[in-house]
Design a protein around this motif. Structure first.
Motif, PDB file in Angstrom:
ATOM      1  N   GLN A 189       2.763   3.891 -11.084  1.00 32.68           N
ATOM      2  CA  GLN A 189       3.006   2.780 -12.124  1.00 32.68           C
ATOM      3  C   GLN A 189       1.868   2.200 -12.785  1.00 32.68           C
ATOM      4  O   GLN A 189       1.606   1.229 -12.902  1.00 32.68           O
ATOM      5  N   LEU A 190       1.131   3.148 -13.192  1.00 29.79           N
ATOM      6  CA  LEU A 190      -0.497   2.994 -13.764  1.00 29.79           C
ATOM      7  C   LEU A 190      -0.560   2.364 -14.843  1.00 29.79           C
ATOM      8  O   LEU A 190      -1.142   1.494 -15.253  1.00 29.79           O
ATOM      9  N   GLU A 191       0.700   2.489 -15.897  1.00 33.43           N
ATOM     10  CA  GLU A 191       0.800   1.933 -17.189  1.00 33.43           C
ATOM     11  C   GLU A 191       1.074   0.504 -17.145  1.00 33.43           C
ATOM     12  O   GLU A 191       0.747  -0.229 -17.964  1.00 33.43           O
ATOM     13  N   LYS A 192       1.655  -0.127 -15.833  1.00 38.90           N
ATOM     14  CA  LYS A 192       2.170  -1.470 -15.746  1.00 38.90           C
ATOM     15  C   LYS A 192       0.875  -2.488 -15.652  1.00 38.90           C
ATOM     16  O   LYS A 192       1.117  -3.442 -16.154  1.00 38.90           O
ATOM     17  N   ILE A 193      -0.334  -2.006 -15.305  1.00 35.81           N
ATOM     18  CA  ILE A 193      -1.582  -2.795 -15.186  1.00 35.81           C
ATOM     19  C   ILE A 193      -2.507  -2.576 -16.372  1.00 35.81           C
ATOM     20  O   ILE A 193      -3.395  -3.146 -16.426  1.00 35.81           O
ATOM     21  N   ARG A 194      -1.851  -2.165 -17.412  1.00 30.78           N
ATOM     22  CA  ARG A 194      -3.114  -1.936 -18.508  1.00 30.78           C
ATOM     23  C   ARG A 194      -3.328  -2.981 -19.228  1.00 30.78           C
ATOM     24  O   ARG A 194      -4.421  -3.364 -19.565  1.00 30.78           O
ATOM     25  N   SER A 195      -2.302  -3.942 -19.349  1.00 34.54           N
ATOM     26  CA  SER A 195      -2.556  -5.240 -20.039  1.00 34.54           C
ATOM     27  C   SER A 195      -3.437  -6.132 -19.286  1.00 34.54           C
ATOM     28  O   SER A 195      -4.236  -7.086 -19.562  1.00 34.54           O
ATOM     29  N   PHE A 196      -3.189  -5.909 -18.148  1.00 37.69           N
ATOM     30  CA  PHE A 196      -3.842  -6.809 -16.919  1.00 37.69           C
ATOM     31  C   PHE A 196      -5.355  -6.612 -17.018  1.00 37.69           C
ATOM     32  O   PHE A 196      -6.357  -7.226 -16.910  1.00 37.69           O
ATOM     33  N   LEU A 197      -5.652  -5.226 -17.092  1.00 36.20           N
ATOM     34  CA  LEU A 197      -6.975  -4.730 -17.142  1.00 36.20           C
ATOM     35  C   LEU A 197      -7.671  -5.100 -18.446  1.00 36.20           C
ATOM     36  O   LEU A 197      -8.808  -5.603 -18.154  1.00 36.20           O
ATOM     37  N   HIS A 198      -7.038  -5.020 -19.480  1.00 35.20           N
ATOM     38  CA  HIS A 198      -7.779  -5.622 -20.761  1.00 35.20           C
ATOM     39  C   HIS A 198      -8.148  -7.105 -20.590  1.00 35.20           C
ATOM     40  O   HIS A 198      -9.109  -7.291 -21.165  1.00 35.20           O
ATOM     41  N   ALA A 199      -7.181  -7.794 -20.048  1.00 36.61           N
ATOM     42  CA  ALA A 199      -7.440  -9.236 -19.815  1.00 36.61           C
ATOM     43  C   ALA A 199      -8.709  -9.611 -19.064  1.00 36.61           C
ATOM     44  O   ALA A 199      -9.395 -10.265 -19.233  1.00 36.61           O
ATOM     45  N   LYS A 200      -8.679  -8.545 -17.937  1.00 35.89           N
ATOM     46  CA  LYS A 200      -9.694  -9.003 -17.071  1.00 35.89           C
ATOM     47  C   LYS A 200     -11.176  -8.449 -17.623  1.00 35.89           C
ATOM     48  O   LYS A 200     -12.114  -8.965 -17.370  1.00 35.89           O
ATOM     49  N   LEU A 201     -10.963  -7.398 -18.445  1.00 33.87           N
ATOM     50  CA  LEU A 201     -12.056  -6.812 -19.054  1.00 33.87           C
ATOM     51  C   LEU A 201     -12.511  -8.217 -20.079  1.00 33.87           C
ATOM     52  O   LEU A 201     -13.981  -8.103 -20.207  1.00 33.87           O
ATOM     53  N   ARG A 202     -11.985  -8.725 -20.663  1.00 29.49           N
ATOM     54  CA  ARG A 202     -12.315  -9.640 -21.671  1.00 29.49           C
ATOM     55  C   ARG A 202     -13.007 -10.879 -20.916  1.00 29.49           C
ATOM     56  O   ARG A 202     -14.041 -11.357 -21.240  1.00 29.49           O
ATOM     57  N   THR A 203     -12.147 -11.100 -19.739  1.00 34.55           N
ATOM     58  CA  THR A 203     -12.917 -12.453 -19.146  1.00 34.55           C
ATOM     59  C   THR A 203     -14.221 -12.123 -18.569  1.00 34.55           C
ATOM     60  O   THR A 203     -15.121 -12.652 -18.405  1.00 34.55           O
ATOM     61  N   ALA A 204     -14.264 -10.867 -17.815  1.00 32.61           N
ATOM     62  CA  ALA A 204     -15.488 -10.517 -17.188  1.00 32.61           C
ATOM     63  C   ALA A 204     -16.693 -10.167 -18.338  1.00 32.61           C
ATOM     64  O   ALA A 204     -17.959 -10.642 -18.007  1.00 32.61           O
TER      65      ALA A 204
END
Length: 499
Positions: A189-204
């Motif tokens: 279910q790797l596609e489910k966390i794509r938006s989560f990773l984008h959000a964390k990349l902006r924060t980082a």
């Protein structure tokens, strides 16, 4: 009557029955190993506390680097002792983490582990230590293949990290995001966390968290490439900047993903350069699987460039078996043997598809034909198109005529075609030193050496705060100046007395 031949039969020794003493020794051995493991983790906790108090990243980096070796020693007993030893009894996190572990065994009660005693036993726990122990539980669940529970535990961990904004958590948060993505990948279910990773990349990026930024970029690229979304991966690379301060293993992953993207986009020179750099950044003695994967893609790209890989690559002990099909491909391309190429492709199609190189290997078909045409042109000054078709295993002389005409237009061979008589006439070989090829080859080698030098300079590490070791303190400078003044006075008095 012939006598039957008799053979001596060697009797196997019977295994001695297991006694209670042997079982007790086994239990004692496990207990000693668990105690040693707990002592190691106690040292890691000291490094974490020292990193928080001194604000020095090197101590935390040491703990993160040791995570690979530490995870092999983890078991339910060790984790239970770590959780009950560091978390206060009133902590809700303690109860949640204990639910992911098995019930304690009788032998576990014999191990005494009390790292926090006195007033500190019920005091608040450092957020860094809380995240570290929680991360150990996630890693252990992944190692024991309890993927669904690992996903739930990982979700709790990233929520816990979201509530904190501490620079001392940067390296641990990067590891937490990595294992969070890995747990979702293992359940498909790797596609489910794509938006989560984008959000964390902006924060980082906004917080200048270089460790998490590099890890999240690689996780997003892996996410896109897993679903063959090469255009989106290329846009992400174009619109983001990979941090220069990232560790070597993150750089190796990033360069490998970049090489895959460039290879699909027909930019073979860039792809090969990135893959060679990824191999340079990879660990020397470990990460064998990563080096096998990179070498497979690098060999394919090198063949597409019209170059032949060095034979020593195929002879390395750790790569020999994995690269066997690619050695057959290399031999087919080098000799222009279309039959061997087709045979290798048919027998290894599932393997090439699983490794993600099948699309690139299909492109090699034209390279094999070009090599065959070049070999024929060098061997024969004049040859009929029917013989060319037979040597290249083509269907008809007309196909051979089209292929030879394209090779002449692309500059692969210097020849002319007599269409009426149906033969190819090769021209005299031009002296290569009268062309620009030697200059281009030297330029490529010089650029390669300069690039290695620049990468080596960037990768140099220095001990923290070592620049001021040889500098004197304020008190030492005042003392030296005082001594100089006294010496000057004494010299002046001596001069006056002498005068």
């Amino acid at each position: 009557m012939a006598k039957e031949a008799t053979k001596d039969v060697e009797m196997a020794e019977a295994e001695p029955p297991k006694t209670e003493d042997a079982e007790e020794n086994t239990v004692l051995g496990k207990k000693e190993i668990d105690l040693m493991t707990l002592d190691d983790f106690k040292e890691h906790v000291k490094h974490i506390e020292k990193s928080v108090s001194s604000k020095e990243k090197n101590y935390m980096a040491r703990v993160v680097r040791a995570l690979t070796s530490s995870r092999r020693k983890l078991n339910h007993n060790v984790l239970r002792k770590l959780i009950t030893g560091y978390f206060p009894s009133s902590s809700s996190t303690r109860e949640k983490l204990l639910t992911y572990l098995e019930e304690p065994m009788e032998t576990e009660n014999n191990i005494i582990f009390r790292p926090r005693t006195g007033k500190t036993s019920n005091g608040p726990l450092l957020p860094e230590l809380d995240v570290y122990v929680h991360l150990l539980v996630v890693v252990h669940l992944l190692d024991t293949k309890r993927y669904d529970e690992a996903v739930k535990c990982s979700d709790l961990l990233v929520k816990k990290i979201d509530t904190q904004n501490r620079r001392s958590l940067d390296q641990l948060s990067a590891k937490a995001y990595f294992y969070h993505s890995r747990s979702y990948e293992l359940i498909g279910q790797l596609e489910k966390i794509r938006s989560f990773l984008h959000a964390k990349l902006r924060t980082a990026t906004l917080r200048h968290n270089d460790e998490a930024q590099a890890t999240l970029l690689n996780l997003l690229l892996r996410n896109y490439l897993h679903y063959n979304l090469y255009d989106q991966a290329d846009k992400l690379v174009a619109k983001s900047t990979f941090p220069d301060q990232a560790s070597n293993h993150e750089w190796a992953r990033y360069l490998y993903y970049l090489g895959r993207i460039k290879a699909i986009q027909l930019e073979y020179s860039e792809a090969h350069l990135n893959l060679i750099q990824a191999l340079r950044k990879a660990p020397q003695y470990t990460a064998i699987g990563f080096k096998q994967t990179v070498n497979k893609l690098a060999i394919t790209v090198q063949l597409l460039l019209g170059e032949i890989p060095d034979r020593s690559v195929f002879r390395e002990k750790t790569l020999k078996k994995a690269l066997a099909p690619y050695l057959q491909l290399t031999q087919a391309v080098r000799t222009g043997n279309l039959g061997l190429f087709n045979k290798t492709l048919q027998s290894n199609t599932p393997k090439f598809q699983s490794e993600g190189t099948y699309t690139l290997i299909i492109r090699l078909h034209h390279n094999v034909i070009k090599t065959g045409v070049r070999m024929i042109s060098l061997s024969y000054s004049r040859i009929s198109l029917a013989d060319v078709a037979r040597k290249l295993e083509l269907d008809s002389p007309e196909d051979a005529e089209f292929i030879v005409a394209k090779a002449i237009r692309d500059g692969v061979i210097e020849a002319s075609i007599d269409h009426e008589k149906g033969y190819v006439q090769s021209k005299e070989t031009v002296d290569v030193y009268s062309t620009r090829e030697p200059m281009a080859a030297f330029h490529q080698r010089i650029s390669f050496c300069l690039d290695i030098h620049n990468q080596s300079v960037k990768a140099m590490r220095f001990p923290p705060k070592s620049y001021n070791k040889d500098l004197e303190s304020i008190e030492e400078r005042r003392e030296r100046e005082q001594q100089d003044l006294e010496l000057a006075k004494e010299m002046a008095e001596d001069d006056e007395e002498g005068f």
